[in-house]
Motif scaffolding. Sequence first.
Motif, PDB file in Angstrom:
ATOM      1  N   ASN A 156       0.884  -1.158   0.000  1.00  0.00           N
ATOM      2  CA  ASN A 156       0.000   0.000   0.000  1.00  0.00           C
ATOM      3  C   ASN A 156       0.923   1.210   0.000  1.00  0.00           C
ATOM      4  O   ASN A 156       1.742   1.370   0.907  1.00  0.00           O
ATOM      5  CB  ASN A 156      -0.887   0.026   1.254  1.00  0.00           C
ATOM      6  N   ILE A 157       0.792   2.043  -0.993  1.00  0.00           N
ATOM      7  CA  ILE A 157       1.697   3.168  -1.155  1.00  0.00           C
ATOM      8  C   ILE A 157       1.095   4.403  -0.501  1.00  0.00           C
ATOM      9  O   ILE A 157      -0.080   4.722  -0.705  1.00  0.00           O
ATOM     10  CB  ILE A 157       1.977   3.412  -2.648  1.00  0.00           C
ATOM     11  N   ILE A 158       1.915   5.098   0.283  1.00  0.00           N
ATOM     12  CA  ILE A 158       1.501   6.334   0.935  1.00  0.00           C
ATOM     13  C   ILE A 158       2.119   7.493   0.157  1.00  0.00           C
ATOM     14  O   ILE A 158       3.342   7.561  -0.007  1.00  0.00           O
ATOM     15  CB  ILE A 158       1.971   6.367   2.408  1.00  0.00           C
ATOM     16  N   ASP A 159       1.278   8.381  -0.352  1.00  0.00           N
ATOM     17  CA  ASP A 159       1.753   9.529  -1.126  1.00  0.00           C
ATOM     18  C   ASP A 159       2.242  10.631  -0.194  1.00  0.00           C
ATOM     19  O   ASP A 159       1.521  11.034   0.729  1.00  0.00           O
ATOM     20  CB  ASP A 159       0.642  10.072  -2.021  1.00  0.00           C
ATOM     21  N   VAL A 160       3.456  11.117  -0.465  1.00  0.00           N
ATOM     22  CA  VAL A 160       4.039  12.211   0.312  1.00  0.00           C
ATOM     23  C   VAL A 160       3.596  13.522  -0.348  1.00  0.00           C
ATOM     24  O   VAL A 160       3.858  13.734  -1.534  1.00  0.00           O
ATOM     25  CB  VAL A 160       5.580  12.114   0.336  1.00  0.00           C
ATOM     26  N   PRO A 161       2.930  14.396   0.397  1.00  0.00           N
ATOM     27  CA  PRO A 161       2.473  15.649  -0.211  1.00  0.00           C
ATOM     28  C   PRO A 161       3.648  16.579  -0.533  1.00  0.00           C
ATOM     29  O   PRO A 161       4.719  16.481   0.064  1.00  0.00           O
ATOM     30  CB  PRO A 161       1.573  16.257   0.868  1.00  0.00           C
ATOM     31  N   PHE A 162       3.422  17.483  -1.482  1.00  0.00           N
ATOM     32  CA  PHE A 162       4.406  18.514  -1.788  1.00  0.00           C
ATOM     33  C   PHE A 162       4.538  19.414  -0.564  1.00  0.00           C
ATOM     34  O   PHE A 162       3.599  19.585   0.205  1.00  0.00           O
ATOM     35  CB  PHE A 162       3.973  19.346  -2.991  1.00  0.00           C
TER      36      PHE A 162
END
Length: 180
Positions: A156-162
């Motif tokens: 499960n991939i966790i997106d790192v915000p800008f």
Amino acid sequence: MQQKIVLIGGPGTGKSSILREFIRRGYECMPEISREVTLKAQKDGIDQLFLEQPLLFSQLLLEGREQQYLEAHQSDAEIIFFDRGIPDVHAYMNYLGSDYPEVFIEKSNRYLYNKVFMCAPWEAIYKSDNERYETFEQSVKIDTFLKEAYEEVGYNIIDVPFGSIHERCDFILHSLKHDV
């Protein structure tokens, strides 16, 4: 129990900068090794090993990343961050449309990470250099192959915000503490 945390994303998405900040904060980190492989090949007279001999380049990366994983496993550190992981190797081969041995997938399934954080392509911070020859558009395309490769392994991939490096690191640490 040790947590092995991998940062993924196309070229120029801020992974190495995030890793440097984690090192500054006292975390154990495993750096990206493709630059090392590329620079060694250039010293040996091969300008872009990845483009000229992608299978050899990928085999060298796989060996290096496996070694990093095993080295991390011997560490007493509770959290270890990796700048790219083993599934990156076959993701890039898929991006190139190149054949590769089944051992690439086998090792991706054998050496597992606890969490995967993805840094999306971000044109505002993207820079090419001597070892990063890809355009921003290629980085976007590579990003999709990376996501697919990690999801195929079951992550499960966790997106790192800008945001600033500080904000991105804080997001990752907060996610680890709150098991997002």
